[in-house]
Design a protein around this motif. Sequence first.
Motif, PDB file in Angstrom:
ATOM      1  N   ASP A   1       0.837  -1.197   0.000  1.00  0.00           N
ATOM      2  CA  ASP A   1       0.000   0.000   0.000  1.00  0.00           C
ATOM      3  C   ASP A   1       0.877   1.254   0.000  1.00  0.00           C
ATOM      4  O   ASP A   1       2.092   1.178  -0.218  1.00  0.00           O
TER       5      ASP A   1
ATOM      6  N   LYS B   1      -0.935  -4.553   1.519  1.00  0.00           N
ATOM      7  CA  LYS B   1      -2.238  -3.942   1.274  1.00  0.00           C
ATOM      8  C   LYS B   1      -3.389  -4.869   1.628  1.00  0.00           C
ATOM      9  O   LYS B   1      -4.352  -4.460   2.290  1.00  0.00           O
TER      10      LYS B   1
ATOM     11  N   ASN C   1     -11.294  -3.175   7.271  1.00  0.00           N
ATOM     12  CA  ASN C   1     -12.687  -3.640   7.169  1.00  0.00           C
ATOM     13  C   ASN C   1     -13.193  -4.156   8.515  1.00  0.00           C
ATOM     14  O   ASN C   1     -14.333  -3.890   8.905  1.00  0.00           O
TER      15      ASN C   1
ATOM     16  N   ASP D   1      -6.152  -3.992   4.349  1.00  0.00           N
ATOM     17  CA  ASP D   1      -7.555  -3.876   3.947  1.00  0.00           C
ATOM     18  C   ASP D   1      -8.444  -4.719   4.865  1.00  0.00           C
ATOM     19  O   ASP D   1      -9.517  -4.270   5.273  1.00  0.00           O
TER      20      ASP D   1
END
Length: 149
Positions: free
Chosen positions: A43, A49, A57, A53
């Motif tokens: 990222d 990444k 989330n 993520d």
Amino acid sequence: MSSVSGALQSLLEKGAKYLVVQGHPPTGCLTLTMYLAPEDDRDDLGCVKSANDLSNNHNLMLQARLQEFRKQYPHAVIVYADYFNAYRTVMKNPSKYGFKDLFSVCCGSGEPPYNFTVFETCGTPNATVCTSPSQYINWGWCSSYRSYV
């Protein structure tokens, strides 16, 4: 999420008045994750990444659930500790906080690029410890506890 929600609900039902609930840090910035993930999965910070993520989330779902608990238990004070963004803040300007190394572990195998291999972790005979641990964000994977410290 169901385990965390269940534990929080149980505490609230038993009369807990004050809860501080921490979100996940950006787990994609942990050395073990960096070591295991492919180089093309990064990222804006240089972290993994896909892992970040997932952490993000999780945190969004957790915050939504905490908002539901706040409505359900209006007399309780429920605070969200945002480890994700706190960690990102440090990663974006590490020298401001006294850090020089973002991804290597202080205690590890000596193997580049992270001073880390799975079989020579902190606590094993071949592991070495850096001379300035306060400059490292990640200490190392501890073989005796099998956790990050």
